[in-house]
Design a protein around this motif. Structure first.
Motif, short mmCIF file in Angstrom:
data_model
loop_
_atom_site.label_atom_id
_atom_site.label_comp_id
_atom_site.label_asym_id
_atom_site.label_seq_id
_atom_site.Cartn_x
_atom_site.Cartn_y
_atom_site.Cartn_z
N SER A 273 -12.90 -3.04 -3.40
CA SER A 273 -13.25 -4.46 -3.46
C SER A 273 -12.23 -5.18 -4.32
CB SER A 273 -14.66 -4.66 -4.03
OG SER A 273 -14.74 -4.13 -5.35
N GLY A 274 -12.13 -6.50 -4.13
CA GLY A 274 -11.20 -7.30 -4.91
C GLY A 274 -9.75 -7.04 -4.53
N GLU A 275 -8.85 -7.48 -5.38
CA GLU A 275 -7.41 -7.28 -5.14
C GLU A 275 -6.78 -6.63 -6.37
OE1 GLU A 275 -3.24 -9.78 -4.49
OE2 GLU A 275 -5.15 -10.72 -3.94
N THR A 276 -6.22 -5.44 -6.15
CA THR A 276 -5.55 -4.71 -7.21
C THR A 276 -4.09 -4.52 -6.83
OG1 THR A 276 -7.60 -3.51 -7.67
CG2 THR A 276 -5.58 -2.62 -8.61
N HIS A 277 -3.19 -4.76 -7.76
CA HIS A 277 -1.77 -4.47 -7.53
C HIS A 277 -1.52 -3.08 -8.12
CE1 HIS A 277 -0.24 -8.72 -6.63
NE2 HIS A 277 -1.57 -8.73 -6.58
N VAL A 278 -1.17 -2.15 -7.25
CA VAL A 278 -0.95 -0.76 -7.63
C VAL A 278 0.55 -0.50 -7.60
CG1 VAL A 278 -1.46 1.65 -7.08
CG2 VAL A 278 -3.17 -0.13 -6.61
N ASP A 279 1.14 -0.27 -8.77
CA ASP A 279 2.59 -0.12 -8.88
C ASP A 279 3.30 -1.27 -8.18
OD1 ASP A 279 4.94 1.01 -9.73
OD2 ASP A 279 5.04 2.52 -8.14
N GLY A 280 2.74 -2.47 -8.37
CA GLY A 280 3.36 -3.68 -7.83
C GLY A 280 2.97 -4.03 -6.41
N VAL A 281 2.23 -3.17 -5.72
CA VAL A 281 1.84 -3.41 -4.33
C VAL A 281 0.40 -3.92 -4.27
CG1 VAL A 281 1.54 -2.39 -2.04
CG2 VAL A 281 3.38 -1.59 -3.52
N PRO A 282 0.16 -5.11 -3.70
CA PRO A 282 -1.22 -5.58 -3.56
C PRO A 282 -1.97 -4.73 -2.53
CG PRO A 282 0.31 -7.13 -2.52
CD PRO A 282 1.14 -6.10 -3.22
N VAL A 283 -3.12 -4.21 -2.94
CA VAL A 283 -3.92 -3.35 -2.07
C VAL A 283 -5.29 -4.01 -1.89
CG1 VAL A 283 -4.79 -1.02 -1.66
CG2 VAL A 283 -2.72 -1.34 -3.01
N LEU A 284 -5.64 -4.34 -0.65
CA LEU A 284 -6.87 -5.06 -0.34
C LEU A 284 -7.93 -4.11 0.19
CD1 LEU A 284 -5.31 -8.25 1.31
CD2 LEU A 284 -6.11 -7.95 -1.05
N PRO A 285 -9.21 -4.50 0.11
CA PRO A 285 -10.30 -3.61 0.51
C PRO A 285 -10.13 -3.05 1.92
CG PRO A 285 -11.18 -5.51 -0.63
CD PRO A 285 -9.72 -5.77 -0.46
N GLY A 286 -10.39 -1.75 2.05
CA GLY A 286 -10.29 -1.08 3.33
C GLY A 286 -8.91 -0.55 3.65
N SER A 287 -7.95 -0.70 2.73
CA SER A 287 -6.62 -0.12 2.92
C SER A 287 -6.38 0.93 1.84
CB SER A 287 -5.53 -1.20 2.88
OG SER A 287 -5.51 -1.84 1.63
N MET A 288 -5.37 1.75 2.06
CA MET A 288 -5.07 2.82 1.11
C MET A 288 -3.57 2.91 0.91
SD MET A 288 -6.61 6.69 0.96
CE MET A 288 -5.79 7.41 2.37
N LEU A 289 -3.16 3.06 -0.34
CA LEU A 289 -1.75 3.17 -0.68
C LEU A 289 -1.44 4.61 -1.05
CD1 LEU A 289 0.91 1.53 -1.19
CD2 LEU A 289 0.20 1.44 -3.60
N TYR A 290 -0.58 5.26 -0.25
CA TYR A 290 -0.14 6.62 -0.57
C TYR A 290 1.01 6.54 -1.56
CZ TYR A 290 1.89 11.28 -0.06
OH TYR A 290 2.39 12.54 -0.31
N LEU A 291 0.96 7.40 -2.59
CA LEU A 291 1.89 7.26 -3.73
C LEU A 291 2.86 8.42 -3.90
CD1 LEU A 291 -0.84 5.95 -6.17
CD2 LEU A 291 1.08 4.60 -5.30
N GLY A 292 2.69 9.51 -3.11
CA GLY A 292 3.57 10.64 -3.24
C GLY A 292 3.33 11.43 -4.52
N CYS A 293 4.31 12.22 -4.93
CA CYS A 293 4.23 13.06 -6.14
C CYS A 293 5.20 12.53 -7.20
CB CYS A 293 4.60 14.51 -5.81
SG CYS A 293 3.48 15.36 -4.70
N GLY A 294 5.24 13.25 -8.32
CA GLY A 294 6.25 12.98 -9.33
C GLY A 294 5.93 11.85 -10.28
N ARG A 295 4.69 11.38 -10.30
CA ARG A 295 4.31 10.28 -11.20
C ARG A 295 3.64 10.82 -12.46
NH1 ARG A 295 4.00 5.13 -8.75
NH2 ARG A 295 4.49 5.15 -6.51
#
Length: 321
Positions: free
Chosen positions: A219-241
């Motif tokens: 829910s809401g709007e979160t910027h994950v590592d600078g990328v806006p991610v909206l409800p119902g979507s998913m941001l894959y981030l890989g490894c090495g973090r």
């Protein structure tokens, strides 16, 4: 916690060949699937772009749905093997029944964890008396070969550990995060967490560089590592973090999913996770004709028949399509 697709595809997932070994920002879009009589879900895994994140092999997001005058989720008895199901709610209630005799109502931010092991069946339904809204996620965790035939069992944990910071409240669902350890049983190095962020919050969450991660927006709007991610979507981030920058543009909630890349290849079809095509065919036959998966008592309706298997032989494919 079912895949009700009547034409599910056979696919091979897992293996480390296509794990992204460095940080990335890969936004995954869902496809819409009907779940039961009145619930529509957004399926993020398996995805056209990616099939697994660590041992997480299946992710559905649903709601918020106004079910004040609706039956809500009604999923008749169906089988599972070779996986764990994770029920996670933000609003509403889900009544779980299974062939072990479990009867449990799962409520918001409580963990309903079913380990299918060699075989189990269960149903899920919104209780007759229920909240107005239904909102949550349904997830599967693939079991490694050494544990995929364990005895089936169900766990319910109403009290889960938290990690807090100004404007941030993290509930650890599975595994461990920043020293907080979930009581839920795990069989691979894994983490699942629910993050509630107040509007304007900026935070950095510590991560394990050996894990691959994804963030599901609830829910809401979160910027994950600078990328806006909206409800119902998913941001894959890989490894090495080693950390994950977060910024909430509004009051928001996301789920962090991660784990050590799953080394084994799995065959996933309908509600079964196995290793070979023949194993899947046998499981289907035993659901339709045998008693391997047991009986769910108390659900008002017949079990779900298995779809027809495709006639074409299974062709292995990689973690990504």
């Amino acid at each position: 916690m079912s895949n009700l697709d009547r034409q599910p595809a056979l696919s091979v997932c897992g293996g480390r060949g296509f794990v992204v070994a460095e940080p990335v920002r890969e936004l995954l879009s869902p496809r819409t699937v009907r779940l039961g009589e009145s619930t529509e879900v957004r399926r993020l895994l398996p995805n056209l772009g990616r099939r697994m994140v660590g041992a997480w092999a299946f992710v559905d997001h649903y709601g918020p749905d106004d079910i004040a005058d609706e039956p809500g989720m009604q999923v008749p008895p169906h089988p599972h093997m070779g996986l764990q199901t994770v029920s996670w709610l933000h609003e509403g209630e889900v009544l779980h029944r299974d062939s072990l005799g479990s009867l449990q109502t799962v409520r918001p931010r409580e963990l309903g964890l079913m380990t299918s092991g060699r075989a189990i069946s269960h149903s899920e339904e919104t209780p007759r008396s229920h909240s107005r809204f239904l909102h949550g996620a349904q997830l599967w965790v693939a079991l490694p070969d050494a544990h995929r035939n364990v005895e089936p069992h169900f766990q319910h944990h109403a009290d889960l550990p938290h990690v807090t910071a100004p404007g941030l409240d993290v509930t650890v669902i599975l595994g461990q995060l920043d020293g907080a350890v979930s009581p839920g049983s795990t069989y691979t190095p894994i983490v699942g967490a629910d993050l509630a962020l107040a509007a304007g919050t900026e935070a950095k969450l510590p991560l394990n560089p050996d894990f691959e991660y994804a963030v599901l927006a609830m829910s809401g709007e979160t910027h994950v590592d600078g990328v806006p991610v909206l409800p119902g979507s998913m941001l894959y981030l890989g490894c090495g973090r080693t950390e994950l920058p977060l910024r909430a543009a509004s009051d928001a909630a996301v789920m962090l999913l991660g784990g050590e890349p799953f080394e084994e290849e799995i065959v996933m079809w309908w509600n079964f996770v196995g290793r070979t095509n023949d194993e899947i065919r046998q499981a289907r036959s035993e659901w339709m004709n045998g008693d391997r998966f047991g009986e769910v008592k108390g659900y008002d309706g017949p079990p779900i028949p298995a779809p027809e298997l495709p006639a074409v032989p299974l062709k292995p494919r990689s973690r990504v399509r």
